[in-house]
Every structure is written in C-alpha cells, then in structure tokens.
Design an enzyme around this catalytic site. Structure first.
Site, PDB file in Angstrom:
ATOM      1  N   ASP A 196       0.846  -1.192   0.000  1.00  0.00           N
ATOM      2  CA  ASP A 196       0.000   0.000   0.000  1.00  0.00           C
ATOM      3  C   ASP A 196       0.882   1.242   0.000  1.00  0.00           C
ATOM      4  O   ASP A 196       1.832   1.343   0.778  1.00  0.00           O
ATOM      5  CB  ASP A 196      -0.903  -0.013   1.240  1.00  0.00           C
ATOM      6  CG  ASP A 196      -1.884   1.157   1.238  1.00  0.00           C
ATOM      7  OD1 ASP A 196      -2.969   0.994   0.681  1.00  0.00           O
ATOM      8  OD2 ASP A 196      -1.536   2.214   1.799  1.00  0.00           O
ATOM      9  N   ASN A 230      -3.183  12.800  -3.869  1.00  0.00           N
ATOM     10  CA  ASN A 230      -4.345  13.192  -4.669  1.00  0.00           C
ATOM     11  C   ASN A 230      -4.881  14.552  -4.238  1.00  0.00           C
ATOM     12  O   ASN A 230      -5.228  15.394  -5.077  1.00  0.00           O
ATOM     13  CB  ASN A 230      -5.446  12.130  -4.542  1.00  0.00           C
ATOM     14  CG  ASN A 230      -5.211  10.934  -5.429  1.00  0.00           C
ATOM     15  OD1 ASN A 230      -4.536  11.036  -6.454  1.00  0.00           O
ATOM     16  ND2 ASN A 230      -5.746   9.792  -5.054  1.00  0.00           N
ATOM     17  N   HIS A 254      -5.745  14.152  -8.963  1.00  0.00           N
ATOM     18  CA  HIS A 254      -5.828  12.736  -9.349  1.00  0.00           C
ATOM     19  C   HIS A 254      -4.971  12.384 -10.564  1.00  0.00           C
ATOM     20  O   HIS A 254      -4.457  11.258 -10.631  1.00  0.00           O
ATOM     21  CB  HIS A 254      -7.286  12.343  -9.595  1.00  0.00           C
ATOM     22  CG  HIS A 254      -8.078  12.247  -8.325  1.00  0.00           C
ATOM     23  ND1 HIS A 254      -8.029  11.157  -7.485  1.00  0.00           N
ATOM     24  CD2 HIS A 254      -8.922  13.125  -7.723  1.00  0.00           C
ATOM     25  CE1 HIS A 254      -8.817  11.342  -6.452  1.00  0.00           C
ATOM     26  NE2 HIS A 254      -9.375  12.538  -6.556  1.00  0.00           N
ATOM     27  N   ASP A 286      -2.590   9.230 -10.514  1.00  0.00           N
ATOM     28  CA  ASP A 286      -2.606   8.151 -11.514  1.00  0.00           C
ATOM     29  C   ASP A 286      -1.202   7.881 -12.045  1.00  0.00           C
ATOM     30  O   ASP A 286      -0.821   6.725 -12.301  1.00  0.00           O
ATOM     31  CB  ASP A 286      -3.541   8.511 -12.675  1.00  0.00           C
ATOM     32  CG  ASP A 286      -5.005   8.447 -12.270  1.00  0.00           C
ATOM     33  OD1 ASP A 286      -5.296   7.922 -11.173  1.00  0.00           O
ATOM     34  OD2 ASP A 286      -5.848   8.934 -13.046  1.00  0.00           O
ATOM     35  N   GLU A 319      -4.894   2.220  -4.062  1.00  0.00           N
ATOM     36  CA  GLU A 319      -3.436   2.293  -4.034  1.00  0.00           C
ATOM     37  C   GLU A 319      -2.806   1.011  -3.514  1.00  0.00           C
ATOM     38  O   GLU A 319      -1.630   0.995  -3.154  1.00  0.00           O
ATOM     39  CB  GLU A 319      -2.978   3.471  -3.170  1.00  0.00           C
ATOM     40  CG  GLU A 319      -3.319   3.370  -1.697  1.00  0.00           C
ATOM     41  CD  GLU A 319      -4.687   3.961  -1.351  1.00  0.00           C
ATOM     42  OE1 GLU A 319      -4.871   4.368  -0.205  1.00  0.00           O
ATOM     43  OE2 GLU A 319      -5.572   4.021  -2.240  1.00  0.00           O
TER      44      GLU A 319
END
Length: 325
Positions: free
Chosen positions: A203, A211, A216, A220, A246
């Site tokens: 993670d 973010n 975002h 990404d 994630e």
C-alpha cells in the site's frame, strides 16, 4: 539417463524454472541434428524462431506455472540446419530435490502436416473446379469467406474481452479477478506439491494526500509508475496485480518465512529510492506465507493484518504475519 528413455520414440527434455535445458534424450538430439552435449545448459528458446519464442514465453510459462501442466502445444523447434521441425509438446511442472523442473515430451508432426497440406491443396482444387462450373457456388464461396472473416473477428474480439477482463485499465497490471484466480491455483498447487509461496499486500503511504495536494492525474501517474517498477522487479513466475485503489498484491512462489522478508525489503527500498516524476513515495508491505490450514480468505486476512501493522508502526516498513506470533 535410462536407456529406454534415451531412445524412446519421442523427444524428451527437462528445463529449469528459468528455461535452461538440464537433460535431453538422444531422440530429441537426433530430431534436431545436434549432439546432446550441444543442447545441455542452453535456454530452450535458443532452439526456436522469434515467433515460437513469443508463443512459448507468453503461453507455455504462464500456463504451466498456473496449472502445473500443458497438453498438446503445437510449435516448431529449430534444427542445427536452421530448418523448423514441427512438434506437438506435452509438459508437466515437478519439484525434485528442492528445485522446480518442467519435464516435456515432443512428437514430430512433419508427416501429419504434409498430409494436411495435401488435403488442403486437393480441397482448394475441387473448390476451384466447382466454382468454374457453377456460378451459384461462387456466391456460396463468397459467403463462406465472409463467415470465416467474421468468425476470426469474433475470436479476436473475444480474446480482447478476455484480456480486458483480467487487466487493470490504468496500470496495465493484472486485476483483482486474475489475482484471485491465481491465488486459488497456487493454494491448490501447494496442497498437491507442498511448494510454498507468499502473498504480499503493498500500500502506498499517504496516497490520499498526493491526490489532495497534486490532483488525481498526478496520483494516476504515481500508480502507473509504481506498477511498472513492481513488474520490472518481479520474476516471470511471480503474479503482480492491482488489488484496488493504491493497493497492489504479489504472489511470490518458492518462498518461506525464513527467506521472504529480504525480497519484500528489496521492493520497499527500491520504491523509496525511485522518483515518481517530481515526487518520492514510500510503501508499506504485509506478508503472509501459506500454511496447510490456510484458505484464500485466511491468507489474505493475515497479509492484510500484517500490512495494518506496518502502517501503525510507522509506515515504509515490511511486516510478516508470523512476526506477531
């Protein structure tokens, strides 16, 4: 090698998990016009054309790792005179003395292919003669060709849909569905062969703040960059997938509690040292190694709890489920 196997009416070879030929019988060497010693120690793909290497690499390895065997693969091996020898291949994945081997037998298919070519040639001649004498048959042939094209298009579309169904669209990694199918297959393999494996759940630390701060699109880019790093650092036999958000998961065969943490640490330190554009990230990892009592749910649960411990103990660290015991 046993004399009966050495002169069996089919070729035989055994390769390591990385594809190196460890043994081969004389029938195979004669089939490819090599001395047997010329073949030992070389990669099996060195006896294939580029096309067959690609097919072998993308179908044989994943299938035999997932299911433990392959049946009736049709491909060509390259002889010493650089001519292709068409063969039918069967293989099985086995462990001997703690090492994984893939034992394969091949049967030469040249005569069958020549017979099939003769049949196809005769069929074509009959169709041409019939077409010349019957205009209606020409229309039928055109319809048949259209049907074949549509059928191939359908096969292609179905293949694309199957690939999409098992692929995460953002990162290009395998998706959660593929991971779950692979995990079930590895658990079944463990109960058959006792070949141990470990599950990583990884993670990204404080991903929400990335973010929130950068947006975002940047998030990404971090996800895709991490996916590329995980894929580059993993082995061919490993399964790397995006689990969701994630979180990423890895199935790492041939690992135990004693040797798996250094592998996870290598991933963790590589992530910490690799810039993601203008950002640097860290990741927390939880590990669980299969035991005879484990199911899919318990194994995921143990790895998830180990990940939680990594998070609560400061992040950017590796925790094995057994560390709590």
């Amino acid at each position: 090698m046993d004399n009966q196997l050495d002169f069996a009416p089919c070729g035989y070879f055994s390769i390591s998990s990385s594809g190196i030929i460890r043994s081969a019988n004389r029938t195979l060497a004669n089939m490819l016009t090599y001395e047997r010693d010329e073949m030992l120690g070389k990669h099996i793909e060195s006896f294939m054309s580029v096309t067959n290497k690609l097919f072998f690499h993308t179908y044989f390895y994943p299938f035999i790792q997932l299911y433990g065997h392959v049946n009736e693969i049709f491909l060509s091996l390259r002889a010493s005179n650089q001519l292709d020898v068409p063969v039918l291949l069967n293989g099985i994945r086995q462990e001997r003395d703690g090492e994984v081997f893939m034992d394969c037998v091949v049967v030469e298919m040249r005569k069958r292919l020549e017979h099939e070519k003769d049949i196809l040639h005769t069929k074509k001649r009959l169709e041409e003669l019939y077409q010349a004498t019957n205009e209606a048959n020409k229309k039928l042939e055109l319809l048949h060709q259209e049907y074949e094209i549509k059928q191939q298009e359908l096969i292609h579309i179905n293949h694309q849909l199957e690939t999409l169904a098992l692929t995460d669209p953002l990162t290009g990694l395998r998706n959660r569905r593929f991971f779950q199918e692979s995990l079930q297959a590895n658990i079944a393999m463990f109960h058959r062969t006792q070949l141990s494996f470990s599950l990583f759940i990884l993670d990204i630390d404080r991903f929400k703040s990335i973010n929130d701060t950068y947006g975002h699109p940047v998030g990404d880019l971090v996800l895709t960059g991490l996916a590329q790093l995980l894929k580059a650092e993993s082995r061919e036999i490993d399964t790397v997938a995006r689990y969701g958000g994630e979180e990423f998961v890895l199935i790492v065969p041939n690992t135990t509690y004693e040797n798996v943490k250094p592998i996870a640490e290598r991933y963790r330190s590589k992530i910490e040292a690799t810039p993601m554009g203008d950002l640097r990230i860290t990741a927390s990892i939880g590990i669980a190694t299969i035991t005879p009592e484990d199911t899919e749910l318990t194994l995921i649960g143990k790895a998830d709890q180990a990940l939680y411990d990594s998070k609560t103990n400061g992040r950017n660290r590796v925790t094995h489920a057994e560390d709590k015991a």
